[in-house]
Design a protein around this motif. Structure first.
Motif, PDB file in Angstrom:
ATOM      1  N   GLY A 229      43.400  47.970  33.174  1.00  0.00           N
ATOM      2  CA  GLY A 229      44.681  48.156  33.836  1.00  0.00           C
ATOM      3  C   GLY A 229      45.063  49.584  34.159  1.00  0.00           C
TER       4      GLY A 229
ATOM      5  N   THR B 170      35.654  49.753  42.342  1.00  0.00           N
ATOM      6  CA  THR B 170      36.269  49.968  43.649  1.00  0.00           C
ATOM      7  C   THR B 170      35.240  49.959  44.775  1.00  0.00           C
ATOM      8  OG1 THR B 170      36.161  52.370  43.278  1.00  0.00           O
ATOM      9  CG2 THR B 170      38.233  51.262  42.741  1.00  0.00           C
TER      10      THR B 170
ATOM     11  N   ASP C 287      43.357  43.364  46.312  1.00  0.00           N
ATOM     12  CA  ASP C 287      43.452  42.955  44.914  1.00  0.00           C
ATOM     13  C   ASP C 287      43.484  44.100  43.900  1.00  0.00           C
ATOM     14  OD1 ASP C 287      40.813  43.612  45.462  1.00  0.00           O
ATOM     15  OD2 ASP C 287      40.076  41.570  45.223  1.00  0.00           O
ATOM     16  N   ILE C 288      43.432  45.352  44.348  1.00  0.00           N
ATOM     17  CA  ILE C 288      43.427  46.441  43.379  1.00  0.00           C
ATOM     18  C   ILE C 288      44.744  46.511  42.610  1.00  0.00           C
ATOM     19  CG2 ILE C 288      44.073  48.175  45.131  1.00  0.00           C
ATOM     20  CD1 ILE C 288      42.406  50.202  43.491  1.00  0.00           C
TER      21      ILE C 288
ATOM     22  N   CYS D 240      44.893  43.755  39.973  1.00  0.00           N
ATOM     23  CA  CYS D 240      44.006  44.054  38.833  1.00  0.00           C
ATOM     24  C   CYS D 240      44.677  45.037  37.876  1.00  0.00           C
ATOM     25  CB  CYS D 240      42.684  44.613  39.350  1.00  0.00           C
ATOM     26  SG  CYS D 240      41.481  44.962  38.057  1.00  0.00           S
TER      27      CYS D 240
ATOM     28  N   LEU E 177      36.917  45.304  43.727  1.00  0.00           N
ATOM     29  CA  LEU E 177      38.278  45.540  44.188  1.00  0.00           C
ATOM     30  C   LEU E 177      38.337  46.153  45.584  1.00  0.00           C
ATOM     31  CD1 LEU E 177      39.807  47.044  40.925  1.00  0.00           C
ATOM     32  CD2 LEU E 177      39.810  44.654  41.672  1.00  0.00           C
TER      33      LEU E 177
ATOM     34  N   VAL F 178      38.915  50.887  37.864  1.00  0.00           N
ATOM     35  CA  VAL F 178      40.051  50.393  37.081  1.00  0.00           C
ATOM     36  C   VAL F 178      39.500  49.858  35.760  1.00  0.00           C
ATOM     37  CG1 VAL F 178      41.934  48.716  36.944  1.00  0.00           C
ATOM     38  CG2 VAL F 178      41.396  49.821  39.132  1.00  0.00           C
TER      39      VAL F 178
ATOM     40  N   ALA G 297      35.426  42.814  38.305  1.00  0.00           N
ATOM     41  CA  ALA G 297      35.976  42.466  39.614  1.00  0.00           C
ATOM     42  C   ALA G 297      35.540  43.488  40.658  1.00  0.00           C
ATOM     43  CB  ALA G 297      37.494  42.401  39.539  1.00  0.00           C
TER      44      ALA G 297
ATOM     45  N   GLY H 276      43.492  44.344  34.187  1.00  0.00           N
ATOM     46  CA  GLY H 276      42.097  43.999  34.397  1.00  0.00           C
ATOM     47  C   GLY H 276      41.177  45.198  34.527  1.00  0.00           C
ATOM     48  N   THR H 277      39.887  44.884  34.694  1.00  0.00           N
ATOM     49  CA  THR H 277      38.862  45.895  34.927  1.00  0.00           C
ATOM     50  C   THR H 277      38.151  45.566  36.235  1.00  0.00           C
ATOM     51  OG1 THR H 277      38.510  46.401  32.584  1.00  0.00           O
ATOM     52  CG2 THR H 277      36.674  46.855  34.083  1.00  0.00           C
ATOM     53  N   GLY H 278      37.990  46.563  37.074  1.00  0.00           N
ATOM     54  CA  GLY H 278      37.353  46.329  38.357  1.00  0.00           C
ATOM     55  C   GLY H 278      36.708  47.574  38.909  1.00  0.00           C
TER      56      GLY H 278
ATOM     57  N   THR I  12      47.744  43.429  35.974  1.00  0.00           N
ATOM     58  CA  THR I  12      47.428  42.427  34.952  1.00  0.00           C
ATOM     59  C   THR I  12      46.487  42.946  33.875  1.00  0.00           C
ATOM     60  OG1 THR I  12      45.657  41.554  36.373  1.00  0.00           O
ATOM     61  CG2 THR I  12      47.821  40.507  36.549  1.00  0.00           C
TER      62      THR I  12
END
Length: 304
Positions: free
Chosen positions: A68, A108, A95-96, A99, A91, A65, A89, A104-106, A102
């Motif tokens: 967003g 997996t 919480d994926i 993320c 994920l 991610v 983050a 966000g960047t995450g 909002t």
């Protein structure tokens, strides 16, 4: 009344081309890049794994991610940027969505990658090792969401078994209770991540990619939910014997408990400490097993 949100999902050009042509695709997770190895070794390894999948006749789709948007496949520039990013983050199922919602960047985990792969119509996913039941879970309740994801999401996951830092017996007991097929590739005992064998017998054994793909398809035809775990042993010449690792893992676990490390921080701490205690041998083995899993995953994807 709220307006339904659409899913911001994009495909890398290489993946989009494969989807249009109907050619095999293999999903890859991104926490191995952000939380599993230091830069630049993380990016170099990611590129090697992607190359292994291409060599096997499939297209790699590393999933993450970014700002967003759910990315199915990363360009080389995105891969390099993610490998250097800070405070990314980690994920999972819980919480994926938050993320993405909002902006966000995450990166997996196994569970989040399975969710994304299924959304993208990808049936096969290669990783290093799955999460599972942590030692002491009878008091901490620390059990990875990967296990329940395997019971729900119809993706074939190729791994070198569960990570050796876990309680392997309890992990496979939970998978059995959840009805997840655990298929060992080419041998009669379960692998133990950095070690090719263990004392645990293989619940199922298959010796070729076509049978693994057929098993996936038969589960779908029968209406059975969930995926299957393919436990692929690390190559013998790359393994670290279990008896060598046992005292090292025990020391790392004791240190984590002493420091009060818990939840999502446990696995990165343990893997990092084991890297230090083995003078880097665990990372060398980790790279070998991930590449080995990618090669098998490409064969399975091509068999669908």
């Amino acid at each position: 009344m709220t307006t339904p949100l659409s899913l911001p999902m994009t495909f890398a050009p290489e993946v989009a081309t494969a989807r249009a042509a109907g050619t095999p695709i293999v999903a890859l997770e991104s926490t191995i890049i952000t939380h599993g190895m230091p830069y630049p070794q993380n990016v170099d390894t990611a590129r090697l794994v992607e190359a292994d999948i291409r060599a096997g006749g499939a297209t790699p789709a590393t999933i993450a991610v970014i700002d967003g948007t759910l990315h199915i496949g990363l360009t080389d520039d995105q891969l390099n940027a993610l490998g250097q990013a800070k405070n990314v983050a980690k994920l999972s199922r819980a919480d994926i969505a938050a993320c993405i919602a909002t902006g966000g960047t995450g990166a997996t985990t196994v569970a989040a990658t399975m969710i994304a792969a299924h959304l993208a119509g990808i049936k096969v996913f290669a990783t290093g090792g799955i999460g599972g039941v942590h030692k002491g879970a009878e008091t901490t309740f620390d059990i990875s969401a990967d296990l329940h994801e395997l019971a729900h999401t119809p993706v074939t996951v190729v791994a070198a078994g569960a990570k050796a830092i876990l309680d392997l017996e309890k992990t496979y007991e939970v998978l059995e209770s959840l009805g997840v097929p655990v298929i060992v590739f080419g041998q009669d005992t379960l692998p133990a991540f950095w070690s090719a064998t263990s004392a645990l017998p293989a619940p199922l054994r298959m010796d070729n990619a076509a049978d693994i793909a057929a098993s996936h398809q038969m589960r779908a035809a029968m209406g059975l939910p969930g995926g299957q775990l393919i436990a692929n042993p690390i190559p013998q010449d790359a393994q670290i014997p279990a008896e060598t690792l046992a005292p090292i893992i025990a020391q790392a676990l004791d240190e984590a408990a002493t420091k009060g490390i818990a939840a999502k921080a446990v696995t990165p701490f343990l893997l990092g400490r084991i890297f230090e205690l083995t003078d880097g041998a665990s990372l060398t083995a980790n790279i070998a097993l991930v590449r080995n899993n990618a090669a098998l995953a490409a064969k399975i994807a091509a068999s669908f």
